[in-house]
Design an enzyme around this catalytic site. Structure first.
Site, mmCIF file in Angstrom:
data_model
loop_
_atom_site.group_PDB
_atom_site.id
_atom_site.type_symbol
_atom_site.label_atom_id
_atom_site.label_comp_id
_atom_site.label_asym_id
_atom_site.label_seq_id
_atom_site.Cartn_x
_atom_site.Cartn_y
_atom_site.Cartn_z
ATOM 1 N N ASP A 88 0.862 -1.181 0.000
ATOM 2 C CA ASP A 88 0.000 0.000 0.000
ATOM 3 C C ASP A 88 0.897 1.229 0.000
ATOM 4 O OD1 ASP A 88 -2.019 -1.822 0.320
ATOM 5 O OD2 ASP A 88 -2.884 -0.888 2.102
ATOM 6 N N HIS A 93 4.289 -7.633 -0.157
ATOM 7 C CA HIS A 93 3.901 -8.917 -0.725
ATOM 8 C C HIS A 93 4.623 -9.158 -2.049
ATOM 9 C CE1 HIS A 93 0.176 -9.555 1.883
ATOM 10 N NE2 HIS A 93 0.598 -8.342 2.218
ATOM 11 N N SER A 98 8.010 3.069 4.509
ATOM 12 C CA SER A 98 9.295 3.195 3.829
ATOM 13 C C SER A 98 9.061 3.146 2.330
ATOM 14 C CB SER A 98 10.256 2.099 4.278
ATOM 15 O OG SER A 98 11.561 2.389 3.840
#
Length: 371
Positions: free
Chosen positions: A144, A214, A340
């Site tokens: 995200d 992911h 990050s």
């Protein structure tokens, strides 16, 4: 929450308005709405650097690079791990939710009393149905966040934000190549076929975002390379000042192969993000007190035998064959403490095209491009 935030359009990217700029416009008689309180922590660093506008930019960058960001990040890590009394959890987490616009309705556990410390709250898991995977795209978002930059890599210099570059070789480190011409550029050494090109995309995770990353596709991880380094902020406002910021910061590079050739996923650390965790690699330790500048540490997954490594904290299992660790599209790979940056560098056919825009909000599972 997005509509309640005061932002300016800056080179195609929505950024919080600097408090200094707001004050100057107020003094000049231009009426502006006040900067919302929930944006001030995010822009504090940019505000500090803006105050020193009388100094040359190089001096400001040099001053910032002297900050003990690694020490501060380790201290923040200890604070994150401190268990909060039950009565304190809801007020503390509610303040964070309000400041950074966290959507707790997506969390697997919405009860704030469940999270024993800030670290657990930052790394909260999501409900399985809230991040469906795009089936029509060969490449999906690994995290995200917000799209900082993307495109075709035409030389061995890559843009971290528009107009500010970093060295591809410094970022990935030396590569083992076979039967390549000595005159080949570093970019060309990564390509397995002259029919392909090299592409990249950068996803920036803000403090309020979901902090796990992911697998963006089906691929095989052959090598983990850990670069200890600085932990400067990767906020876009700082990234446009510090050339090769992504090469200076601590990062974990996973490299291997996908259906079109070379593929890499890099988790770039930042201030207060000294902990980068990869679920299938329990040996990885980031932001340790001592490190040699410019050093890196490799772990090969190609010759690790037939034992399947167990993911820590996720309960998922990755498969292993003689060529490395096989990850499935959408599979949880690792996590940050706070937000990050994730950088994807990959080989693909020349007709590969991105279907995103600079500054676009993106979520895990959404399509990034098509062949």
């Amino acid at each position: 929450m997005e509509s309640a935030r005061e932002v300016v359009e800056e080179e195609g990217l929505q950024l919080p308005r600097l408090a200094l700029r707001h004050r100057l416009r107020t003094l000049s008689g231009v009426i502006r709405h006040p900067v919302p309180w929930h944006h001030r922590p995010v822009t504090l660093l940019c505000y500090f650097l803006s105050v020193s506008t009388l100094r040359p930019l190089a001096n400001r960058v040099a001053l910032y690079r002297t900050f003990p960001t690694r020490l501060l990040s380790r201290a923040w890590g200890h604070l994150n791990g401190m268990e909060l009394p039950t009565w304190m959890r809801k007020p503390v987490y509610s303040l964070y939710i309000w400041m950074f616009g966290v959507n707790m309705q997506e969390a697997a556990v919405e009860d704030l009393h469940h999270y024993r410390n800030l670290g657990e709250f930052f790394r909260r898991r999501l409900k399985s149905a809230v991040r469906p995977l795009c089936t029509s795209s060969c490449l999906i978002s690994p995290a995200d966040g917000r799209i900082l930059h993307f495109g075709r890599v035409k030389s061995s210099e890559v843009e971290q934000v528009k107009g500010v570059t970093y060295s591809l070789e410094n970022f990935l480190g030396p590569q083992k190549t076979q039967s390549k011409k000595p005159s080949s550029s570093f970019r060309d050494l990564l390509l397995s076929s002259p029919e392909n090109d090299l592409f990249h995309i950068v996803v920036y995770l803000a403090p309020g975002d979901y902090h796990c990353f992911h697998s963006p596709t089906n691929w095989r991880v052959e090598l983990r390379r850990h670069f200890p380094g600085s932990l400067m902020s990767v906020n876009p406002g700082v990234a446009r000042w510090v050339k090769e910021l992504f090469c200076l910061n601590e990062r974990v590079v996973l490299t291997g192969q996908w259906q079109h050739g070379f593929f890499s996923l890099t988790a770039v650390g930042a201030t207060n993000v000294g902990s980068i965790r990869v679920y299938f690699d329990q040996e990885l330790q980031t932001n340790t007190p001592r490190y040699s500048k410019g050093s890196f540490y490799d772990r090969s997954y190609v010759a690790i035998g037939n034992q399947v490594p167990k993911a820590t904290g996720e309960g998922s299992v990755v498969s292993v064959n003689g060529g490395g660790i096989v990850l499935q599209k959408g599979e949880a790979v690792g996590e940050f403490n706070l937000g990050s940056t994730i950088v994807l560098l990959f080989e693909a056919p020349k007709d590969f095209s991105f279907n995103v825009q600079p500054g676009q909000r993106i979520r895990v599972g959404e399509g990034l491009g098509l062949v």
